[in-house]
Design a protein around this motif. Structure first.
Motif, PDB file in Angstrom:
ATOM      1  N   ALA B 237      30.251  42.502  34.508  1.00 22.66           N
ATOM      2  CA  ALA B 237      30.356  42.920  33.773  1.00 22.66           C
ATOM      3  C   ALA B 237      28.774  42.528  33.057  1.00 22.66           C
ATOM      4  CB  ALA B 237      31.333  43.496  33.303  1.00 22.66           C
ATOM      5  N   MET B 238      29.150  41.524  32.875  1.00 25.42           N
ATOM      6  CA  MET B 238      28.310  40.652  31.639  1.00 25.42           C
ATOM      7  C   MET B 238      27.087  40.890  31.650  1.00 25.42           C
ATOM      8  SD  MET B 238      29.418  38.810  29.684  1.00 25.42           S
ATOM      9  CE  MET B 238      31.349  39.145  29.395  1.00 25.42           C
ATOM     10  N   PRO B 239      26.191  41.526  32.993  1.00 27.65           N
ATOM     11  CA  PRO B 239      25.380  42.014  32.200  1.00 27.65           C
ATOM     12  C   PRO B 239      24.809  43.204  31.414  1.00 27.65           C
ATOM     13  CG  PRO B 239      24.769  41.110  35.148  1.00 27.65           C
ATOM     14  CD  PRO B 239      26.104  41.222  33.488  1.00 27.65           C
ATOM     15  N   THR B 240      25.831  44.335  31.825  1.00 29.37           N
ATOM     16  CA  THR B 240      25.780  45.594  30.353  1.00 29.37           C
ATOM     17  C   THR B 240      25.700  44.672  29.750  1.00 29.37           C
ATOM     18  OG1 THR B 240      26.343  46.270  33.053  1.00 29.37           O
ATOM     19  CG2 THR B 240      26.259  47.629  31.383  1.00 29.37           C
ATOM     20  N   PHE B 241      26.903  44.179  29.451  1.00 31.40           N
ATOM     21  CA  PHE B 241      27.769  43.555  28.284  1.00 31.40           C
ATOM     22  C   PHE B 241      25.888  43.314  28.159  1.00 31.40           C
ATOM     23  CE2 PHE B 241      29.729  40.755  25.363  1.00 31.40           C
ATOM     24  CZ  PHE B 241      30.365  41.563  24.929  1.00 31.40           C
ATOM     25  N   ILE B 242      25.611  42.120  28.092  1.00 28.28           N
ATOM     26  CA  ILE B 242      24.678  41.690  27.056  1.00 28.28           C
ATOM     27  C   ILE B 242      23.917  42.301  26.323  1.00 28.28           C
ATOM     28  CG2 ILE B 242      23.079  39.784  27.552  1.00 28.28           C
ATOM     29  CD1 ILE B 242      24.911  37.893  29.570  1.00 28.28           C
ATOM     30  N   THR B 243      23.021  43.183  27.794  1.00 29.25           N
ATOM     31  CA  THR B 243      22.465  44.126  27.010  1.00 29.25           C
ATOM     32  C   THR B 243      22.436  45.316  26.002  1.00 29.25           C
ATOM     33  OG1 THR B 243      21.479  44.435  29.569  1.00 29.25           O
ATOM     34  CG2 THR B 243      20.624  45.678  28.160  1.00 29.25           C
ATOM     35  N   ILE B 244      24.161  45.305  26.095  1.00 28.01           N
ATOM     36  CA  ILE B 244      24.358  46.855  25.688  1.00 28.01           C
ATOM     37  C   ILE B 244      24.307  46.225  23.224  1.00 28.01           C
ATOM     38  CG2 ILE B 244      27.281  46.682  25.341  1.00 28.01           C
ATOM     39  CD1 ILE B 244      24.657  50.450  25.205  1.00 28.01           C
ATOM     40  N   VAL B 245      24.450  44.709  24.261  1.00 28.68           N
ATOM     41  CA  VAL B 245      24.846  43.252  22.884  1.00 28.68           C
ATOM     42  C   VAL B 245      23.680  43.399  21.889  1.00 28.68           C
ATOM     43  CG1 VAL B 245      26.426  41.711  22.141  1.00 28.68           C
ATOM     44  CG2 VAL B 245      27.528  42.792  23.287  1.00 28.68           C
ATOM     45  N   ALA B 246      22.802  43.274  22.946  1.00 32.51           N
ATOM     46  CA  ALA B 246      21.605  43.138  22.583  1.00 32.51           C
ATOM     47  C   ALA B 246      20.917  44.155  21.294  1.00 32.51           C
ATOM     48  CB  ALA B 246      20.666  42.723  23.264  1.00 32.51           C
ATOM     49  N   LEU B 247      21.117  45.357  22.165  1.00 28.38           N
ATOM     50  CA  LEU B 247      21.021  45.890  21.589  1.00 28.38           C
ATOM     51  C   LEU B 247      21.314  46.422  20.311  1.00 28.38           C
ATOM     52  CD1 LEU B 247      20.341  48.324  24.432  1.00 28.38           C
ATOM     53  CD2 LEU B 247      18.757  48.074  23.355  1.00 28.38           C
ATOM     54  N   GLN B 248      22.172  46.889  20.065  1.00 26.98           N
ATOM     55  CA  GLN B 248      23.288  46.969  18.890  1.00 26.98           C
ATOM     56  C   GLN B 248      22.809  45.908  18.163  1.00 26.98           C
ATOM     57  OE1 GLN B 248      25.058  49.762  18.970  1.00 26.98           O
ATOM     58  NE2 GLN B 248      24.668  49.931  20.902  1.00 26.98           N
ATOM     59  N   ALA B 249      22.689  44.180  18.446  1.00 26.73           N
ATOM     60  CA  ALA B 249      21.972  43.629  17.560  1.00 26.73           C
ATOM     61  C   ALA B 249      21.134  44.278  16.344  1.00 26.73           C
ATOM     62  CB  ALA B 249      22.599  42.616  17.893  1.00 26.73           C
ATOM     63  N   GLY B 250      20.265  44.618  17.790  1.00 23.88           N
ATOM     64  CA  GLY B 250      18.515  45.172  16.790  1.00 23.88           C
ATOM     65  C   GLY B 250      18.971  46.189  16.118  1.00 23.88           C
ATOM     66  N   TYR B 251      19.879  46.971  16.687  1.00 17.53           N
ATOM     67  CA  TYR B 251      20.483  48.750  16.062  1.00 17.53           C
ATOM     68  C   TYR B 251      21.044  48.113  14.281  1.00 17.53           C
ATOM     69  CZ  TYR B 251      19.061  51.622  18.992  1.00 17.53           C
ATOM     70  OH  TYR B 251      18.447  51.947  20.549  1.00 17.53           O
ATOM     71  N   LEU B 252      21.456  47.086  14.591  1.00 16.92           N
ATOM     72  CA  LEU B 252      22.588  46.913  13.578  1.00 16.92           C
ATOM     73  C   LEU B 252      21.575  46.309  12.219  1.00 16.92           C
ATOM     74  CD1 LEU B 252      26.066  44.961  14.852  1.00 16.92           C
ATOM     75  CD2 LEU B 252      25.102  47.261  13.294  1.00 16.92           C
ATOM     76  N   LEU B 253      20.486  45.207  12.992  1.00 13.30           N
ATOM     77  CA  LEU B 253      19.097  44.374  12.200  1.00 13.30           C
ATOM     78  C   LEU B 253      19.009  45.531  10.779  1.00 13.30           C
ATOM     79  CD1 LEU B 253      18.052  41.764  13.350  1.00 13.30           C
ATOM     80  CD2 LEU B 253      19.675  41.606  11.737  1.00 13.30           C
ATOM     81  N   GLY B 254      18.499  47.184  11.959  1.00 15.01           N
ATOM     82  CA  GLY B 254      18.117  47.227  11.567  1.00 15.01           C
ATOM     83  C   GLY B 254      18.421  49.308  11.033  1.00 15.01           C
ATOM     84  N   GLY B 255      19.434  48.631  11.215  1.00 13.50           N
ATOM     85  CA  GLY B 255      20.084  49.968  11.334  1.00 13.50           C
ATOM     86  C   GLY B 255      21.404  50.767  10.133  1.00 13.50           C
ATOM     87  N   SER B 256      21.285  48.829   9.505  1.00 14.65           N
ATOM     88  CA  SER B 256      22.849  49.623   8.773  1.00 14.65           C
ATOM     89  C   SER B 256      22.163  49.713   7.091  1.00 14.65           C
ATOM     90  CB  SER B 256      22.845  47.993   8.136  1.00 14.65           C
ATOM     91  OG  SER B 256      22.187  47.087   8.181  1.00 14.65           O
ATOM     92  N   LEU B 257      20.689  50.764   7.069  1.00 14.60           N
ATOM     93  CA  LEU B 257      20.610  51.215   5.913  1.00 14.60           C
ATOM     94  C   LEU B 257      21.570  52.030   5.482  1.00 14.60           C
ATOM     95  CD1 LEU B 257      16.319  52.313   5.492  1.00 14.60           C
ATOM     96  CD2 LEU B 257      18.499  53.781   5.474  1.00 14.60           C
ATOM     97  N   ILE B 258      21.891  52.919   5.559  1.00 19.16           N
ATOM     98  CA  ILE B 258      22.813  53.984   4.980  1.00 19.16           C
ATOM     99  C   ILE B 258      23.870  53.213   4.162  1.00 19.16           C
ATOM    100  CG2 ILE B 258      24.603  56.170   4.964  1.00 19.16           C
ATOM    101  CD1 ILE B 258      21.556  56.947   5.644  1.00 19.16           C
ATOM    102  N   THR B 259      24.847  52.176   5.279  1.00 23.80           N
ATOM    103  CA  THR B 259      25.585  51.150   4.116  1.00 23.80           C
ATOM    104  C   THR B 259      24.885  50.432   3.644  1.00 23.80           C
ATOM    105  OG1 THR B 259      26.101  51.299   7.323  1.00 23.80           O
ATOM    106  CG2 THR B 259      28.008  49.981   5.775  1.00 23.80           C
ATOM    107  N   GLU B 260      24.542  49.625   3.558  1.00 20.66           N
ATOM    108  CA  GLU B 260      23.544  49.100   2.354  1.00 20.66           C
ATOM    109  C   GLU B 260      23.349  49.659   1.251  1.00 20.66           C
ATOM    110  OE1 GLU B 260      20.434  46.592   3.549  1.00 20.66           O
ATOM    111  OE2 GLU B 260      21.063  45.353   5.273  1.00 20.66           O
ATOM    112  N   VAL B 261      22.894  50.357   1.499  1.00 15.13           N
ATOM    113  CA  VAL B 261      22.751  52.039  -0.393  1.00 15.13           C
ATOM    114  C   VAL B 261      23.634  51.909  -0.074  1.00 15.13           C
ATOM    115  CG1 VAL B 261      21.482  54.136  -0.311  1.00 15.13           C
ATOM    116  CG2 VAL B 261      20.530  52.788   1.155  1.00 15.13           C
ATOM    117  N   VAL B 262      24.412  52.730   0.197  1.00 16.73           N
ATOM    118  CA  VAL B 262      25.986  53.165  -0.399  1.00 16.73           C
ATOM    119  C   VAL B 262      27.028  52.038  -0.987  1.00 16.73           C
ATOM    120  CG1 VAL B 262      28.501  54.341   0.466  1.00 16.73           C
ATOM    121  CG2 VAL B 262      26.484  54.535   1.131  1.00 16.73           C
ATOM    122  N   PHE B 263      26.711  50.811  -0.106  1.00 18.14           N
ATOM    123  CA  PHE B 263      27.874  49.682  -0.875  1.00 18.14           C
ATOM    124  C   PHE B 263      27.108  48.723  -1.588  1.00 18.14           C
ATOM    125  CE2 PHE B 263      30.563  50.404   3.125  1.00 18.14           C
ATOM    126  CZ  PHE B 263      31.097  51.158   2.697  1.00 18.14           C
TER     127      PHE B 263
END
Lengths: 575, 316
Positions: B237-263
């Motif tokens: 299952a690792m290939p799928t897992f790695i892809t999804i984690v890499a994508l989520q890591a990318g989203y997290l870097l750019g996508g924590s905007l709302i959380t950063e603003v609130v906190f």
């Protein structure tokens, strides 16, 4: 084993809807329940300074007076603001959050008396000990204070004042900085500026400027920075390395986290009680409220109106008062409907300013009827043209040929620094106008886009709004005097610009600003205000924000000045 | 493998180039004027023009872009219009803060997502699986803003367990313990969605693999169930897992905007939020290009890792 997919589980559409509904309901109900369960134990030992009082009632009592106990030295104030400062450079900044911080570090030659909470404060000496104007009102001579040192150790003298003046206004000076625009504004009439000796500075104008002292004393447009520092770090880096003469000196700024100031132990005047002041920008309203409740900040600016009363009930102290802020809309005179004065007046009658101030702002603002702010000398609190009168509005619309109203656009912003509740105000006005048959389509955009739109000619909108102000009469000149507005400036909306001057209005304004006698000047400004607001009906003023601040009860000595900045040297912590 | 990596690197540069042109165009095409935003709304036109010239805004857009690109490749991203200091300097200070938040959120999301995903995937239709699925749906659909405010009210205001705002207590000197306390609520708020997404993906991936022949063979060999799951199923299952984690890591870097603003978390998201409001083009450009760079690099890393795990991928 059977291969399952997510859809094979018994999560039906109905279950999803239930979950969704549960989440929505809890988002509304949970905070209320939690608040009810939480009780008042957060500040159980504190008593409400004005039990049962409304913010409005509180506003009339000057803050900072009759406080028990003697001031104590020491402590750190953490001040949570709704916006971050843009640049800590008094000559380039364009935000109230930054002016409030500049006030701590930079001093002008004079300033408004910040201990005054109502009416028009006197001009008091600061870096100038005294001043005088020639009889014709053209030349001002300032005697500067001796023995003052900048935070970087440089001596303050007339050369320093000169360097700061040149930074703003003398293009071939080594100090000149083109983005130091505010200073240029304050010195626009200057013809000759000299420093005859080390502690004398003179400025000659091409016309009398009654508001000159006020202009250089407000907002720290003429905050004097150390010339050594400007040379050392360069114009562009002064914002990151400020050095003034004020009661607090800059320690550090960590963008988005904190800006720290410490007491200036070598201050020439009365030293501050506080050891440190830390400014903490917290953009989200709810988070700022929680930060005050949890003690992470001691003083909070820009509270949402809805929470003010509950915070007072919890024991926090409210300070608000008369401020220079005016929220107002301008009419677009090139709009089909906007060019008819009867329609403009009808709209002015149709807006229920009292209800906006009371219901929307929960009394944290007062209704506004003109461009003169409560701190301006010519302001008259009893002058209230266009009281809420929808019948009169319908009558005027019928007279203008629109008995059934019409449809048009209003341009605004949902939120902006210094313009609280901007989106809600626009919505309120939409509802008010709908009652008299005018169907307003709201176009709300973020601030910079908004600026881009209003400064391009737009005839499909009837009104656009903004909010700022000054505690001087001169604000009316800036808004309405023809000379200030060019033909290209479509923001002018076709009302009174250089190519299309409003001669009568200009005469009042010019005479008002040149009059050396205060009573005459005020009278002329009142006439100008009446001409612009009633006869021409070019603007609709809505509210004056009372700039409420909430603070820990142990914080003493906060005086809500009529200006937008406060004297923090008098502030102390009773702990 | 070398050629594969070079091919992917070239694609990464092309993506960055495209992103920079796209953002530059979007920012410049929307109405508004950064020069005006620096001045009071009634500033005279000649003053505005002067500022516009000083900011280089009087040049045609392609010329402005060319100057921006020329300077950017030399590491000069211009000066912030709003703060009058180096745009790169601002972003450089913010970047580690976002990495801390995104990193801790990713760790939490991976631990929760992987654990829940594996348990649910190996016990389909069980009570655990159903509970995990419902929680996953809730986690993935809760608006971050609402969740963040709820966390603030419950854990900061009412229970007093964690501080409400910022990265450190501004009165103190900071330190790791202080940072950790400040990190908890933003991490939970940010990790909710990726944890749910990872759990769902891992679950379906494991479920699929558990039915394949080689798993049956492994079981037939008499291997213990945990060995079958961890060594055989999970590895596949690792290939799928790695892809999804890499994508989520990318989203997290750019996508924590709302959380950063609130906190009030002083990261790139919060900075981007204020910079967009002020039309601070140099800062907006620096942040978006940096996010794109990290995102594409993570994807590249994921592709290379997959190539290492599964040689067939290298041939694609």
């Amino acid at each position: 084993m059977e291969l399952h997919t997510l859809s094979s589980h018994r999560i039906t559409r109905r279950t999803m809807l239930r979950l969704g509904a549960l989440a929505s309901i809890s988002s509304v109900v949970l905070p209320g329940l939690l608040a009810a369960c939480g009780g008042d134990d957060d500040f159980g030992n504190n008593t409400n300074t004005n039990p049962g009082s409304t913010p409005a009632a509180e506003a009339t009592a000057p803050q900072g007076e009759a406080e028990a106990g003697d001031p104590k030295s020491g402590g750190t104030l953490v001040w949570g603001m709704g916006g971050d400062a843009d640049a800590l450079d008094p000559h380039t900044t364009n935000a109230w959050a930054a002016w409030r911080q500049s006030t701590m570090m930079y001093e002008s030659l004079v300033r408004k008396d910040l201990s005054v909470t109502e009416g028009t404060p006197e001009i008091v000496p600061l870096l100038a000990e005294s001043w005088e104007a020639t009889e014709d009102g053209l030349t001002w001579t300032f005697k500067l204070r001796e023995g003052v040192k900048f935070h970087d150790g440089t001596d303050f003298d007339s050369a320093a004042v000169m360097a700061n003046y040149e930074r703003m206004s003398v293009a071939d000076s080594k100090f000149y900085y083109e983005t130091a625009w505010h200073g240029q504004f304050a010195f626009q009439y200057a013809t000759e500026v000299t420093a005859p000796d080390a502690f004398t500075w003179t400025i000659t104008h091409d016309r009398p400027v009654a508001e000159f002292l006020s202009t250089i004393g407000d907002y720290y447009w003429f905050g004097i920075a150390s010339p050594t520092q400007i040379e050392k770090v360069g114009n562009e880096n002064l914002a990151a390395n400020p050095s003034g003469t004020g009661p607090f000196r800059f320690v550090e700024r960590v963008e988005g986290q904190r800006t720290k100031f410490e007491r200036n132990e070598d201050y020439w005047g009365e030293k501050a009680y506080l050891d440190e002041v830390i400014i903490r920008p917290i953009l989200e309203d709810q988070a700022r409220v929680v930060a005050l409740q949890t003690g992470e900040i001691d003083l909070m600016s820009d509270p949402p109106p809805d929470v003010i009363q509950s915070l007072i009930d919890e024991g926090f102290t409210l300070s608000d008062g008369m401020t220079p802020q005016v929220a107002y809309y301008r009419f677009q005179f090139r709009n089909e409907y906007g060019k008819d004065v009867r329609i403009r007046q009808a709209i002015s009658y149709a807006i229920n300013r009292e209800a906006i101030a009371r219901d929307l702002f929960r009394d944290s603002a007062i209704p506004a009827y003109g461009l003169l702010s409560p701190g301006a000398p010519a302001y008259d609190p009893d002058w209230k043209p266009f009281p809420y009168d929808p019948d009169k509005a319908r009558e005027l619309l019928a007279e203008a040929g629109y008995p059934d109203g019409f449809k048009t656009k209003l341009l605004g912003v949902p939120t902006a620094s210094g313009w609280p509740q901007a989106g809600a105000v626009a919505q309120f006005i939409k509802d008010n106008l709908a009652e008299v048959g005018i169907d307003l389509e709201l176009e709300l955009t973020e601030w910079v886009t908004y600026l881009g739109i209003i400064f391009r000619e737009r005839t499909d909108m009837i009104m656009w709004g903004t909010a700022w102000g000054m505690p001087t009469n001169f604000f009316v000149n800036i808004q309405a005097e023809s000379r200030y507005r060019s033909e290209q400036d479509a923001g002018d909306a076709g009302y009174t610009n250089r190519e299309n001057p409003n001669v009568e209005l200009d005469e009042f304004l010019v005479a008002g600003s040149e009059a050396t006698d205060t009573a005459t000047s005020n009278e002329l400004y009142r006439k100008a205000n009446e001409k612009a607001m009633v006869e021409d009906c070019a603007f609709v003023a809505i509210t004056h924000d009372k700039l409420p601040h909430l603070m820990k009860p142990s914080l003493k000595g906060f005086v809500h000045s009529v200006n937008v900045n406060y004297d923090l040297t008098k502030l102390w912590i009773d702990e | 493998m070398g050629r594969y990596i070079i091919r992917r690197l070239i694609a990464t540069v092309a993506v960055l180039f495209g992103v920079s042109i796209l953002i530059f165009t979007i920012v410049h095409l929307t109405p508004g004027d950064a020069a005006r935003a620096q001045l009071p709304s009634n500033a005279p036109e000649d003053q505005i023009q002067q500022i516009r010239r000083a900011m280089g805004l009087d040049k045609p857009m392609p010329v402005q872009y060319f100057y921006w690109l020329r300077n950017a490749v030399q590491g000069d991203f211009g000066r912030s219009y709003q703060h009058r200091i180096s745009a790169f300097g601002i972003v450089k200070d913010r970047f580690p803060n976002t990495v801390i938040l995104a990193g801790s959120s990713l760790v939490v999301a991976v631990v929760i997502g992987l654990t829940v995903g594996v348990i649910a995937g190996t016990r389909p239709n069980s009570r655990t699986d159903r509970t995990a699925t419902i929680l996953g749906i809730i986690g993935a659909s809760l608006p971050s803003f609402w969740l963040a405010i709820m966390l603030l009210i419950i854990f900061s205001l009412k229970l007093g367990w964690f501080p409400a705002v910022g990265m450190y207590d501004v009165r103190g000197d900071g330190g790791l313990g202080d940072l950790a306390r400040h990190l908890v609520l933003p991490t939970v708020a940010t990790a909710a969605v990726p944890a749910a997404v990872i759990a769902r993906q891992v679950r379906s991936s494991i479920l699929e693999i558990m039915n394949l022949d080689f798993v049956r063979t492994a079981r037939a060999k008499g291997l213990a169930e945990h060995v079958v799951v961890l060594r055989h199923a999970l590895r596949n299952a690792m290939p799928t897992f790695i892809t999804i984690v890499a994508l989520q890591a990318g989203y997290l870097l750019g996508g924590s905007l709302i959380t950063e603003v609130v906190f009030s978390w002083p990261g790139m998201g919060q900075q981007l939020y204020t910079s967009i409001g002020a039309r601070d083009v140099p800062v907006i450009m620096t942040i978006t290009v940096l996010i794109a760079l990290v995102f594409t690099s993570l994807n590249l890393l994921a592709d290379v890792l997959q190539g290492v795990i599964d040689p067939r991928i290298r041939l694609m």
